[in-house]
Scaffold this active site. Structure first.
Site, PDB file in Angstrom:
ATOM      1  CG  ASP A  88      84.941 -26.936  31.118  1.00  0.00           C
ATOM      2  OD1 ASP A  88      84.933 -27.900  31.907  1.00  0.00           O
ATOM      3  OD2 ASP A  88      84.068 -26.045  31.127  1.00  0.00           O
ATOM      4  CD  GLU A 183      81.747 -27.922  36.471  1.00  0.00           C
ATOM      5  OE1 GLU A 183      81.204 -27.945  37.601  1.00  0.00           O
ATOM      6  OE2 GLU A 183      82.522 -27.008  36.115  1.00  0.00           O
TER       7      GLU A 183
END
EC number: 3.4.11.4
Length: 421
Positions: A88, A183
């Site tokens: 991400d 994350e």
């Protein structure tokens, strides 16, 4: 271990492909992954891993990618190690329609980003550019982030997988691959299957300057301050109304500069209000609290309480609550129990031709939580710089050095089996 033939890197081509896929995570979403678009990259990675020859590569329902490079050594009991990066990108800056640009043979001159000519990379503002003369710099166009955090790490691990399959002279034990979602919103390993990984040690590829290795992170708490004010009709409010919104503003204004992110550096911790919401009767302030010394987190929360109580002296009918919750802890506490994990990482950097530098992170990584989940995980450079913003950049040569570092690490763990845990 010396590479018998020059490596033919694929990291740049992979990176340029991956950053065009929008994988921003969403802190407001309760799902895992927080955005389905993260699976778009996950599916591509699985396809490429299968093509490389990692037969067990798969994407699970939560958006995690797992794969294994089988051992090619005759040695028994070589410890299993893992390499991890997150897919991400941060919600702080748009990651949609990223247009990566390669600036060949950097000369030290300013790099003006064509999508917004107010976005300029200057050596004075990006000091690591002084180490990039002659290198090839990759940026976005100036209207989005680049996504080097952490698609540089993803591309480096993917290239390393390809190298290990195509260079059987690099001996290694079983190597596990883990790519995580979310994350950037602190939920990167919420659904990670540690038993499935089955590794003794892990390395996240999510650091900054080439040669850096990080064995220490902040310890982190989150806190929500709720202010209960007194509502009244504004036309008849004199002597009655105690606006929770105004009280919240006074509290944030009273936070000391020396306890703020903008007023701290190095090993100093901070208290940082990240969100405020409310109305006259009730308001909330969400804080992140950070320090390398876990015990100081309590002191920082007490600072919020003392400031709140001081402000509320002028609002006698208002009250507050402060709810503090742990987020992650300093991974150094776990890594200190297994010194060879960091030692081998430093040696791998050295063998890749760099002077290793052991650093601390003023933040956290997936490795912070993985370490406390039973998988000790320091962080190795990926070459990413100016992350979460439109001036994010990475160099081709630094990414290649990261690939070499991964390969050397695999070889070092095969050469020397660490003591039993």
């Amino acid at each position: 271990m010396d590479f018998n033939t020059p490596l033919s890197f694929s990291v740049t081509e992979r990176f340029l492909r991956y950053v065009t896929i929008d994988t921003q995570s969403d802190p407001a979403s309760p799902t895992c992954p927080s955005t389905e678009r993260q699976k778009d990259l996950g599916r591509l990675l699985v396809k490429e891993l299968l093509a490389i020859g990692l037969a067990d590569a798969h994407l699970d329902e939560f958006g995690y990618v797992y794969a294994t490079i089988p051992a090619n050594t005759d040695k028994a009991d070589v410890p299993v190690i893992c390499f991890c990066s997150h897919m991400d990108t941060a919600p702080d800056c748009s990651g949609k329609d990223v247009k990566p640009l390669v600036h060949l043979n950097y000369t030290g001159a300013d790099i003006v980003l064509p999508g917004d000519n107010t976005q300029v990379l200057r050596m004075a503002e990006h000091p690591d550019l002084k180490n990039q003369l002659g290198n090839d710099i990759i940026t976005a166009s100036g209207t989005t982030l680049l996504g080097a955090d952490n698609k540089a790490g993803v591309a480096e691990i993917m290239d390393a997988c390809d190298q290990l399959i195509n260079h059987p002279e690099i001996k290694h034990g079983d190597i596990k691959i883990l790519f995580t979602p979310d994350e950037e919103i602190g939920r990167g390993v919420d659904k990670a299957d540690i038993a499935k990984i089955g590794a003794f040690a892990c390395y996240t590829m999510d650091g900054e300057s080439a040669g850096n290795m990080e064995n220490e992170t902040f310890s982190a708490d989150g806190a929500r301050l709720t202010i209960n004010g007194v509502s009244s009709h504004p036309g008849f409010a004199k002597g009655k109304m105690e606006s929770a919104i105004k009280i919240a503003g006074l509290i944030t204004a009273a936070l000391p500069y020396e306890l703020s992110p903008e007023g701290t550096e190095g090993m100093q911790g901070f208290v940082h209000p990240v969100d405020m919401a409310g109305h006259v009767e009730t308001a909330t302030i969400d804080f992140i609290i950070r320090d390398f010394e876990e015990g100081l987190l309590v002191n920082h929360a007490d600072a919020i309480r003392k400031i709140t109580e001081e402000v509320l002296k002028n609002f006698p009918n208002s009250t507050y609550t402060l709810d503090v919750k742990p987020q992650y802890r300093n991974m150094k506490n776990v890594l200190a129990q297994h010194p060879q994990i960091v030692d081998y990482g430093m040696e791998a950097i050295r063998r890749a031709g760099m002077e290793p530098k052991l650093c601390s992170i003023r933040g956290g990584t997936d490795g912070s939580r993985l370490s406390f989940m039973g998988l000790p995980t320091p962080n190795i450079f990926a070459g990413e710089h100016a992350f979460h913003g439109k001036q994010e950049w990475v160099s081709v040569q630094d990414m290649q050095k990261a690939v070499e570092t991964i390969l050397h690490l695999c070889s070092i763990w095969e050469e020397q089996r660490p003591p039993a845990p």
